[in-house]
Write a protein that holds these residues in place. Structure first.
Motif, PDB file in Angstrom:
ATOM      1  N   ALA A   1      22.245  35.848  43.338  1.00 13.23           N
ATOM      2  CA  ALA A   1      22.358  36.485  44.686  1.00 13.23           C
ATOM      3  C   ALA A   1      23.355  36.999  44.883  1.00 13.23           C
ATOM      4  CB  ALA A   1      22.029  35.205  45.997  1.00 13.23           C
ATOM      5  N   SER A   2      23.611  37.859  45.815  1.00 11.10           N
ATOM      6  CA  SER A   2      24.733  38.765  46.115  1.00 11.10           C
ATOM      7  C   SER A   2      25.816  37.882  46.513  1.00 11.10           C
ATOM      8  CB  SER A   2      24.246  39.835  47.186  1.00 11.10           C
ATOM      9  OG  SER A   2      25.371  40.346  47.832  1.00 11.10           O
ATOM     10  N   THR A   3      27.180  38.252  46.495  1.00  6.45           N
ATOM     11  CA  THR A   3      28.168  37.603  46.844  1.00  6.45           C
ATOM     12  C   THR A   3      28.788  38.382  48.155  1.00  6.45           C
ATOM     13  OG1 THR A   3      29.618  38.628  45.505  1.00  6.45           O
ATOM     14  CG2 THR A   3      28.686  36.461  45.002  1.00  6.45           C
ATOM     15  N   ALA A   4      28.002  39.406  49.001  1.00  8.37           N
ATOM     16  CA  ALA A   4      28.406  39.814  50.225  1.00  8.37           C
ATOM     17  C   ALA A   4      28.837  38.995  51.201  1.00  8.37           C
ATOM     18  CB  ALA A   4      27.427  40.853  50.564  1.00  8.37           C
ATOM     19  N   GLY A   5      30.090  38.899  51.377  1.00  6.95           N
ATOM     20  CA  GLY A   5      30.784  38.176  52.619  1.00  6.95           C
ATOM     21  C   GLY A   5      31.396  37.034  52.036  1.00  6.95           C
ATOM     22  N   MET A   6      31.344  36.480  50.741  1.00  5.86           N
ATOM     23  CA  MET A   6      32.044  35.337  50.371  1.00  5.86           C
ATOM     24  C   MET A   6      33.236  35.429  50.062  1.00  5.86           C
ATOM     25  SD  MET A   6      29.109  33.778  47.492  1.00  5.86           S
ATOM     26  CE  MET A   6      27.455  33.466  48.125  1.00  5.86           C
ATOM     27  N   PHE A   7      33.793  36.549  49.712  1.00 10.23           N
ATOM     28  CA  PHE A   7      35.375  36.837  49.462  1.00 10.23           C
ATOM     29  C   PHE A   7      35.746  37.647  50.520  1.00 10.23           C
ATOM     30  CE2 PHE A   7      33.270  35.588  45.575  1.00 10.23           C
ATOM     31  CZ  PHE A   7      34.288  35.123  44.682  1.00 10.23           C
ATOM     32  N   PRO A   8      36.761  36.876  51.408  1.00  8.44           N
ATOM     33  CA  PRO A   8      37.226  37.566  52.676  1.00  8.44           C
ATOM     34  C   PRO A   8      37.995  38.850  52.224  1.00  8.44           C
ATOM     35  CG  PRO A   8      37.775  35.082  52.706  1.00  8.44           C
ATOM     36  CD  PRO A   8      37.170  35.499  51.193  1.00  8.44           C
ATOM     37  N   GLY A   9      37.530  39.925  53.016  1.00  4.90           N
ATOM     38  CA  GLY A   9      38.071  41.366  52.933  1.00  4.90           C
ATOM     39  C   GLY A   9      37.758  41.992  51.600  1.00  4.90           C
ATOM     40  N   ILE A  10      36.861  41.397  50.802  1.00  5.04           N
ATOM     41  CA  ILE A  10      36.484  42.282  49.633  1.00  5.04           C
ATOM     42  C   ILE A  10      34.997  42.344  49.649  1.00  5.04           C
ATOM     43  CG2 ILE A  10      36.651  42.052  47.045  1.00  5.04           C
ATOM     44  CD1 ILE A  10      39.110  40.371  47.376  1.00  5.04           C
ATOM     45  N   PRO A  11      34.580  43.590  49.626  1.00  5.89           N
ATOM     46  CA  PRO A  11      33.245  43.858  49.506  1.00  5.89           C
ATOM     47  C   PRO A  11      32.539  43.573  48.098  1.00  5.89           C
ATOM     48  CG  PRO A  11      34.178  45.883  49.319  1.00  5.89           C
ATOM     49  CD  PRO A  11      35.506  44.909  49.420  1.00  5.89           C
ATOM     50  N   THR A  12      32.340  42.348  47.778  1.00 10.28           N
ATOM     51  CA  THR A  12      31.658  41.953  46.726  1.00 10.28           C
ATOM     52  C   THR A  12      30.002  42.169  46.619  1.00 10.28           C
ATOM     53  OG1 THR A  12      31.681  39.644  47.266  1.00 10.28           O
ATOM     54  CG2 THR A  12      33.470  40.388  46.014  1.00 10.28           C
ATOM     55  N   GLY A  13      29.529  42.732  47.396  1.00  9.63           N
ATOM     56  CA  GLY A  13      28.104  43.040  47.644  1.00  9.63           C
ATOM     57  C   GLY A  13      28.035  44.188  46.651  1.00  9.63           C
ATOM     58  N   GLU A  14      29.055  45.131  46.300  1.00 10.28           N
ATOM     59  CA  GLU A  14      28.791  46.090  45.177  1.00 10.28           C
ATOM     60  C   GLU A  14      29.750  46.055  44.416  1.00 10.28           C
ATOM     61  OE1 GLU A  14      31.428  49.255  47.781  1.00 10.28           O
ATOM     62  OE2 GLU A  14      29.572  48.771  48.799  1.00 10.28           O
ATOM     63  N   PRO A  15      29.615  46.791  43.128  1.00 13.50           N
ATOM     64  CA  PRO A  15      30.646  46.654  41.947  1.00 13.50           C
ATOM     65  C   PRO A  15      32.037  46.953  42.475  1.00 13.50           C
ATOM     66  CG  PRO A  15      28.817  47.819  41.440  1.00 13.50           C
ATOM     67  CD  PRO A  15      28.294  47.633  42.960  1.00 13.50           C
ATOM     68  N   ILE A  16      32.889  46.150  42.029  1.00 16.79           N
ATOM     69  CA  ILE A  16      34.363  46.615  42.545  1.00 16.79           C
ATOM     70  C   ILE A  16      35.326  46.806  41.312  1.00 16.79           C
ATOM     71  CG2 ILE A  16      34.398  45.038  44.368  1.00 16.79           C
ATOM     72  CD1 ILE A  16      35.642  42.880  42.918  1.00 16.79           C
ATOM     73  N   THR A  17      36.373  47.327  41.452  1.00 14.26           N
ATOM     74  CA  THR A  17      37.191  47.867  40.435  1.00 14.26           C
ATOM     75  C   THR A  17      38.467  46.961  40.456  1.00 14.26           C
ATOM     76  OG1 THR A  17      38.332  49.300  41.657  1.00 14.26           O
ATOM     77  CG2 THR A  17      36.517  50.027  40.524  1.00 14.26           C
ATOM     78  N   LEU A  18      39.176  47.038  39.382  1.00 13.73           N
ATOM     79  CA  LEU A  18      40.243  46.236  39.135  1.00 13.73           C
ATOM     80  C   LEU A  18      41.508  47.068  39.816  1.00 13.73           C
ATOM     81  CD1 LEU A  18      42.272  44.125  37.825  1.00 13.73           C
ATOM     82  CD2 LEU A  18      42.749  45.844  36.045  1.00 13.73           C
ATOM     83  N   ARG A  19      41.323  48.449  40.090  1.00 15.10           N
ATOM     84  CA  ARG A  19      42.300  48.992  40.931  1.00 15.10           C
ATOM     85  C   ARG A  19      42.076  48.572  42.380  1.00 15.10           C
ATOM     86  NH1 ARG A  19      45.573  53.549  41.283  1.00 15.10           N
ATOM     87  NH2 ARG A  19      45.562  54.707  43.182  1.00 15.10           N
ATOM     88  N   PHE A  20      40.839  48.503  43.087  1.00 18.71           N
ATOM     89  CA  PHE A  20      40.717  47.853  44.309  1.00 18.71           C
ATOM     90  C   PHE A  20      41.383  46.666  44.538  1.00 18.71           C
ATOM     91  CE2 PHE A  20      38.658  45.499  47.496  1.00 18.71           C
ATOM     92  CZ  PHE A  20      38.396  46.567  48.530  1.00 18.71           C
ATOM     93  N   LEU A  21      41.132  45.742  43.644  1.00 24.03           N
ATOM     94  CA  LEU A  21      41.965  44.490  43.554  1.00 24.03           C
ATOM     95  C   LEU A  21      43.453  44.437  43.773  1.00 24.03           C
ATOM     96  CD1 LEU A  21      39.570  42.070  41.587  1.00 24.03           C
ATOM     97  CD2 LEU A  21      39.572  42.323  44.072  1.00 24.03           C
ATOM     98  N   GLU A  22      43.901  45.417  42.923  1.00 25.40           N
ATOM     99  CA  GLU A  22      45.515  45.605  42.824  1.00 25.40           C
ATOM    100  C   GLU A  22      45.998  46.129  44.131  1.00 25.40           C
ATOM    101  OE1 GLU A  22      45.497  47.887  39.136  1.00 25.40           O
ATOM    102  OE2 GLU A  22      45.989  45.764  38.211  1.00 25.40           O
ATOM    103  N   THR A  23      45.284  47.033  44.938  1.00 28.27           N
ATOM    104  CA  THR A  23      45.706  47.873  46.018  1.00 28.27           C
ATOM    105  C   THR A  23      45.481  46.919  47.203  1.00 28.27           C
ATOM    106  OG1 THR A  23      44.963  49.840  44.869  1.00 28.27           O
ATOM    107  CG2 THR A  23      45.443  50.011  46.987  1.00 28.27           C
TER     108      THR A  23
END
Length: 153
Positions: free
Chosen positions: A116-138
């Motif tokens: 299942a989707s993880t949207a909303g499980m990680f505070p402040g990070i939109p994990t309901g869609e693919p994320i990049t390393l750059r997003f996590l570093e910024t």
């Protein structure tokens, strides 16, 4: 991104935390699935002795890993997303995304938990869609404005 080891066995980087930084160790394997399995296994005793640690919780299991069009879709079991501390949640997500970035052309990671989707499980990070390393570093928080000092009259 895999490299051949001395015995001809494929090797790949897996990222743990050393100090306050992500740092690679080289493990046996050639595929993104191998990499995630090695990440979930955690640091070896020797690696722990060199200061490596992980934020991936014990009990996390890999259900599947697939890569298509630069997106690694990773399905893990519930322990991966079970924590109330946002810093630990961010650290484990960064370990996963960094470990997969570059393998088989991966540029983004889509995380699923028990399919299942993880949207909303990680505070402040939109994990309901693919994320990049750059997003996590910024950092996604604004720079604080300095407090105005009140001078006595």
């Amino acid at each position: 991104m895999s490299t051949a080891g001395a015995a001809g066995q494929a090797r790949l980087p897996v990222y743990f935390v050393q100090g306050e930084q992500l740092a690679a160790v080289t493990r046996a394997g050639a595929t993104p699935l191998d990499a995630v399995r090695q990440l979930v296994a955690g640091p070896t005793r020797a690696e722990r002795g060199r200061g490596f640690r992980t934020y991936v919780p014990a009990g996390t299991r890999v259900r599947s890993v697939t890569v298509a069009d630069g997106i690694a879709t990773v399905d893990l079991t519930a322990p991966f997303a079970t924590d109330m501390n946002p810093d630990r949640m961010l650290a484990r997500l960064a370990q996963l995304v960094r470990t997969l970035t570059g393998l088989d052309g991966t540029t983004r990671v889509l995380l699923l938990v028990n399919g299942a989707s993880t949207a909303g499980m990680f505070p402040g990070i939109p994990t309901g869609e693919p994320i990049t390393l750059r997003f996590l570093e910024t950092p996604n928080v604004p720079v604080p404005t300095p407090r105005k000092e009140k001078l006595p009259p």
